[in-house]
Design a protein around this motif. Structure first.
Motif, PDB file in Angstrom:
ATOM      1  N   ILE A 166      30.473  30.483  40.162  1.00 27.25           N
ATOM      2  CA  ILE A 166      30.309  31.651  39.305  1.00 27.25           C
ATOM      3  C   ILE A 166      30.349  32.914  40.149  1.00 27.25           C
ATOM      4  O   ILE A 166      29.456  33.179  40.954  1.00 27.25           O
ATOM      5  CB  ILE A 166      28.986  31.595  38.515  1.00 27.25           C
ATOM      6  CG1 ILE A 166      28.945  30.338  37.634  1.00 27.25           C
ATOM      7  CG2 ILE A 166      28.834  32.851  37.651  1.00 27.25           C
ATOM      8  CD1 ILE A 166      30.011  30.267  36.555  1.00 27.25           C
ATOM      9  N   GLY A 167      31.422  33.667  39.988  1.00 22.83           N
ATOM     10  CA  GLY A 167      31.536  34.980  40.609  1.00 22.83           C
ATOM     11  C   GLY A 167      31.080  36.028  39.609  1.00 22.83           C
ATOM     12  O   GLY A 167      30.090  35.841  38.911  1.00 22.83           O
ATOM     13  N   SER A 168      31.817  37.114  39.526  1.00 20.04           N
ATOM     14  CA  SER A 168      31.480  38.174  38.573  1.00 20.04           C
ATOM     15  C   SER A 168      32.583  39.214  38.585  1.00 20.04           C
ATOM     16  O   SER A 168      33.263  39.408  39.600  1.00 20.04           O
ATOM     17  CB  SER A 168      30.149  38.832  38.945  1.00 20.04           C
ATOM     18  OG  SER A 168      29.912  39.980  38.142  1.00 20.04           O
ATOM     19  N   SER A 204      37.061  29.881  40.294  1.00 19.24           N
ATOM     20  CA  SER A 204      36.036  30.925  40.260  1.00 19.24           C
ATOM     21  C   SER A 204      35.984  31.500  38.851  1.00 19.24           C
ATOM     22  O   SER A 204      37.020  31.759  38.239  1.00 19.24           O
ATOM     23  CB  SER A 204      36.309  32.021  41.289  1.00 19.24           C
ATOM     24  OG  SER A 204      37.556  32.640  41.064  1.00 19.24           O
ATOM     25  N   VAL A 205      34.771  31.663  38.349  1.00 18.44           N
ATOM     26  CA  VAL A 205      34.544  32.216  37.013  1.00 18.44           C
ATOM     27  C   VAL A 205      33.960  33.605  37.184  1.00 18.44           C
ATOM     28  O   VAL A 205      32.902  33.767  37.815  1.00 18.44           O
ATOM     29  CB  VAL A 205      33.585  31.328  36.206  1.00 18.44           C
ATOM     30  CG1 VAL A 205      33.328  31.929  34.825  1.00 18.44           C
ATOM     31  CG2 VAL A 205      34.152  29.916  36.066  1.00 18.44           C
ATOM     32  N   ARG A 208      42.806  28.470  38.399  1.00 22.10           N
ATOM     33  CA  ARG A 208      42.432  29.301  39.546  1.00 22.10           C
ATOM     34  C   ARG A 208      41.209  30.150  39.233  1.00 22.10           C
ATOM     35  O   ARG A 208      40.255  30.193  40.012  1.00 22.10           O
ATOM     36  CB  ARG A 208      43.606  30.199  39.924  1.00 22.10           C
ATOM     37  CG  ARG A 208      43.392  30.987  41.220  1.00 22.10           C
ATOM     38  CD  ARG A 208      44.637  31.813  41.552  1.00 22.10           C
ATOM     39  NE  ARG A 208      44.522  32.401  42.879  1.00 22.10           N
ATOM     40  CZ  ARG A 208      43.871  33.524  43.143  1.00 22.10           C
ATOM     41  NH1 ARG A 208      43.295  34.191  42.149  1.00 22.10           N
ATOM     42  NH2 ARG A 208      43.807  33.992  44.376  1.00 22.10           N
ATOM     43  N   GLU A 209      41.247  30.878  38.121  1.00 26.47           N
ATOM     44  CA  GLU A 209      40.161  31.770  37.738  1.00 26.47           C
ATOM     45  C   GLU A 209      39.966  31.766  36.231  1.00 26.47           C
ATOM     46  O   GLU A 209      40.911  31.533  35.474  1.00 26.47           O
ATOM     47  CB  GLU A 209      40.438  33.217  38.170  1.00 26.47           C
ATOM     48  CG  GLU A 209      40.398  33.474  39.652  1.00 26.47           C
ATOM     49  CD  GLU A 209      40.584  34.946  39.979  1.00 26.47           C
ATOM     50  OE1 GLU A 209      40.145  35.355  41.059  1.00 26.47           O
ATOM     51  OE2 GLU A 209      41.170  35.686  39.147  1.00 26.47           O
ATOM     52  N   ILE A 210      38.754  32.055  35.815  1.00 25.53           N
ATOM     53  CA  ILE A 210      38.444  32.363  34.424  1.00 25.53           C
ATOM     54  C   ILE A 210      37.822  33.746  34.435  1.00 25.53           C
ATOM     55  O   ILE A 210      36.744  33.951  35.008  1.00 25.53           O
ATOM     56  CB  ILE A 210      37.478  31.335  33.809  1.00 25.53           C
ATOM     57  CG1 ILE A 210      38.123  29.942  33.776  1.00 25.53           C
ATOM     58  CG2 ILE A 210      37.049  31.766  32.409  1.00 25.53           C
ATOM     59  CD1 ILE A 210      37.185  28.842  33.326  1.00 25.53           C
TER      60      ILE A 210
END
Length: 262
Positions: free
Chosen positions: A141-143, A183-184, A229-231
């Motif tokens: 979990i990124g941001s 990464s989300v 890859r990303e959400i």
């Protein structure tokens, strides 16, 4: 609905917020869910609900991800008990909305230990396990703060930028071993995050754009086992994150004015 029967999902920060939402979504898809966090009382509730939804056992471990010794012990216990981990979600983390020069260094160090190093330790241990098992999926979990920093979030944004960069490199390294890394990067999410960050006024200001954690959890669970890859969400922020590097001066102006609700 994705079928996660006989799959093991390990979630840090599983007692609330995004971690809890993903735990219940994964359980509804048949997964054996393992939640870890500091609050066992809340974890026990998630474990009970996950077991009811999945029709199989669920597990809960008390864990402070800022403690590498505790991380190693918990991961060993999980693997010994269940034999394998198929999906790892690193959702543990916190933020504090303060000006950079006013942020106490103890807060800064604690945020990096929890948000960044905790995820790295988990990835290192469980990632090695997945490589040995021939595959798996790590979700960090990124941001949006890590892509579009705004005033009063310098330290938090720095931790999330680190998570995103680490995930990008890890994705390339683990691809040959059939281990996916996603990464989300959400914008504001309707969780207890803002209470921890002492930013409840900010929560009210961004309510119109805030993401429902259950909807985000459905996207995360739907990505399991796929090379996503990303959400990035919500859509307006996802678009802004693409435009920001192309027009940095305009981006800085917008991030410091219109998008700065703190």
């Amino acid at each position: 609905m994705i079928n996660l029967q006989d799959k093991v999902v390990l979630i840090t920060g599983g007692s609330s917020g995004i971690g809890r939402a993903v735990a219940l979504q994964a359980a509804a898809a048949g997964a054996t869910v393992v939640v870890a966090a500091r609050n066992m009382a809340k974890l026990a509730q998630v474990r009970s609900e996950a077991a009811r939804l999945s029709g199989t056992s669920a597990y809960a471990y008390t864990l402070d991800v800022s403690d590498p010794v505790a991380i190693e012990s918990t991961c060993t216990q999980v693997i010994d008990a269940l034999g394998h981990v198929d999906y790892l979600l690193n959702a543990a983390g916190f933020g504090a909305f303060e000006e950079a020069l006013a942020t106490d260094m103890r807060t800064t160090e604690s945020m990096f230990r929890t948000n960044v190093l905790g995820s790295m330790y988990m990835c290192r241990i469980i990632g090695r396990h997945m490589v040995e098992n021939g595959g798996g999926h790590i979700v960090n979990i990124g941001s949006m703060a890590g892509k579009i920093p705004t005033p009063k979030s310098a330290v938090y944004a720095a931790t999330k930028a680190a998570v995103i960069a680490y995930s990008d490199a890890l994705r390339m390294e683990l691809r040959p071993a059939s281990v996916y890394v996603t990464s989300v990067n959400p914008g504001p999410v309707k969780t207890d995050f803002f209470k921890t960050a002492n930013a409840e006024d900010y929560e009210q200001k961004v309510d119109l754009f805030a993401i429902d954690p259950d909807r985000l959890a459905r996207k995360i669970v739907a990505s399991f086992g796929r090379p996503v890859r990303e959400i990035n969400a919500p859509l307006p922020m996802a678009v802004a994150a693409k435009v920001y590097p192309l027009f940095p001066r305009v981006g800085d102006y917008l991030a410091g004015t219109i998008f700065n609700r703190k």
